[in-house]
Write a protein that holds these residues in place. Sequence first.
Motif, PDB file in Angstrom:
ATOM      1  N   ILE A 174     -34.886 -13.422  40.831  1.00 12.12           N
ATOM      2  CA  ILE A 174     -34.601 -12.685  42.062  1.00 12.12           C
ATOM      3  C   ILE A 174     -35.795 -12.788  42.993  1.00 12.12           C
ATOM      4  CG2 ILE A 174     -34.036 -10.429  43.030  1.00 12.12           C
ATOM      5  CD1 ILE A 174     -32.712  -9.710  40.414  1.00 12.12           C
ATOM      6  N   ARG A 175     -35.541 -13.181  44.214  1.00 16.79           N
ATOM      7  CA  ARG A 175     -36.627 -13.367  45.185  1.00 16.79           C
ATOM      8  C   ARG A 175     -37.184 -12.027  45.652  1.00 16.79           C
ATOM      9  NH1 ARG A 175     -34.624 -18.174  49.330  1.00 16.79           N
ATOM     10  NH2 ARG A 175     -34.455 -19.831  47.764  1.00 16.79           N
ATOM     11  N   ASN A 176     -38.437 -12.079  46.098  1.00 17.25           N
ATOM     12  CA  ASN A 176     -39.052 -10.894  46.694  1.00 17.25           C
ATOM     13  C   ASN A 176     -38.247 -10.462  47.920  1.00 17.25           C
ATOM     14  OD1 ASN A 176     -41.102 -10.917  44.814  1.00 17.25           O
ATOM     15  ND2 ASN A 176     -42.502 -12.091  46.110  1.00 17.25           N
ATOM     16  N   GLY A 177     -38.246  -9.176  48.163  1.00 15.53           N
ATOM     17  CA  GLY A 177     -37.504  -8.661  49.317  1.00 15.53           C
ATOM     18  C   GLY A 177     -36.063  -8.321  48.987  1.00 15.53           C
ATOM     19  N   THR A 178     -35.705  -8.405  47.701  1.00 16.34           N
ATOM     20  CA  THR A 178     -34.337  -8.099  47.271  1.00 16.34           C
ATOM     21  C   THR A 178     -34.281  -6.729  46.607  1.00 16.34           C
ATOM     22  OG1 THR A 178     -33.818 -10.444  46.909  1.00 16.34           O
ATOM     23  CG2 THR A 178     -32.405  -8.832  45.823  1.00 16.34           C
ATOM     24  N   LEU A 179     -33.308  -5.949  47.013  1.00 16.92           N
ATOM     25  CA  LEU A 179     -33.038  -4.648  46.393  1.00 16.92           C
ATOM     26  C   LEU A 179     -31.763  -4.791  45.576  1.00 16.92           C
ATOM     27  CD1 LEU A 179     -33.658  -1.565  46.170  1.00 16.92           C
ATOM     28  CD2 LEU A 179     -32.210  -1.250  48.187  1.00 16.92           C
ATOM     29  N   VAL A 180     -31.765  -4.242  44.360  1.00 20.02           N
ATOM     30  CA  VAL A 180     -30.625  -4.403  43.462  1.00 20.02           C
ATOM     31  C   VAL A 180     -29.837  -3.095  43.345  1.00 20.02           C
ATOM     32  CG1 VAL A 180     -29.896  -4.915  41.105  1.00 20.02           C
ATOM     33  CG2 VAL A 180     -31.772  -6.205  42.132  1.00 20.02           C
ATOM     34  N   ALA A 181     -28.513  -3.204  43.508  1.00 23.05           N
ATOM     35  CA  ALA A 181     -27.607  -2.075  43.284  1.00 23.05           C
ATOM     36  C   ALA A 181     -26.983  -2.236  41.901  1.00 23.05           C
ATOM     37  CB  ALA A 181     -26.526  -2.051  44.360  1.00 23.05           C
ATOM     38  N   PHE A 182     -27.233  -1.274  41.032  1.00 27.14           N
ATOM     39  CA  PHE A 182     -26.809  -1.373  39.628  1.00 27.14           C
ATOM     40  C   PHE A 182     -25.716  -0.341  39.354  1.00 27.14           C
ATOM     41  CE2 PHE A 182     -27.065  -0.823  35.060  1.00 27.14           C
ATOM     42  CZ  PHE A 182     -27.345  -2.101  34.586  1.00 27.14           C
ATOM     43  N   PRO A 183     -24.541  -0.769  38.857  1.00 26.89           N
ATOM     44  CA  PRO A 183     -23.439   0.175  38.618  1.00 26.89           C
ATOM     45  C   PRO A 183     -23.728   1.083  37.427  1.00 26.89           C
ATOM     46  CG  PRO A 183     -22.873  -1.983  37.745  1.00 26.89           C
ATOM     47  CD  PRO A 183     -24.195  -2.145  38.442  1.00 26.89           C
ATOM     48  N   PHE A 184     -23.374   2.371  37.573  1.00 29.81           N
ATOM     49  CA  PHE A 184     -23.713   3.311  36.508  1.00 29.81           C
ATOM     50  C   PHE A 184     -22.577   4.293  36.232  1.00 29.81           C
ATOM     51  CE2 PHE A 184     -26.948   5.706  34.077  1.00 29.81           C
ATOM     52  CZ  PHE A 184     -27.605   4.623  33.523  1.00 29.81           C
ATOM     53  N   TYR A 185     -21.350   3.836  36.399  1.00 29.88           N
ATOM     54  CA  TYR A 185     -20.195   4.712  36.170  1.00 29.88           C
ATOM     55  C   TYR A 185     -20.024   5.032  34.687  1.00 29.88           C
ATOM     56  CZ  TYR A 185     -15.366   6.272  35.782  1.00 29.88           C
ATOM     57  OH  TYR A 185     -14.242   6.984  35.481  1.00 29.88           O
TER      58      TYR A 185
END
Length: 218
Positions: A43-54
Amino acid sequence: MERFTKLLIITEKEQTSNMALLAESINIKVEQTIKPDLQGKSIRNGTLVAFPFYGRQLGKRGISEDLQHCMQLAPVFLYQVERSFVDPNYALNIGIRGLIYRDEQLDRVLNAIKAMMAGELYYPRAIMSELVDEVLQQRFNQGFDPEALSAIQLLTKQEKKIIQLVADGSRNKEVAMALNISAHTVKAHLSSIFRKTKSRNRVELLRWIQQSSPSRTL
């Protein structure tokens, strides 16, 4: 404060997520991938990750392997969170950048995405207020000049919240939206904050925050 240029959304299935559609609607660059494909992915710098947590829990029992792996790759926030399953204080302490609850209204989800892409944390106000109080208490324990202590003791809870938002880079209008008050009220609070901290502007206020605590800023 780190601003992000791309949002990587992790999903359980290969279908376009509502999170992706919302982010694209406000011109955020989006990439989507399923969990199994995250293994071995760079993953490149400057990336924000949305992680599912249902349907998952997060608390004193620790962090699951998949979430831990994801957090090693990039900054992460959790979405589809069930309120009773996740301890926000614990999430904040381990470095999760924010929580988007499953029952969150769309306008709040959009505000959350915007805020986190701009480098801000996204947690309930009460949690952020507690964090500010904790930081101020740490400063007290570390010891600093009586003048700074006096200023901190004079600050109201609302003023502490505003200092937190200012430190995160928020402008007056953004502070007003975050606290559900008018921009005029924000200006009035800032005038009071400047007077109590003997700061003439935002730059001097940020310098005051830094000088008050050598190891940590708001």
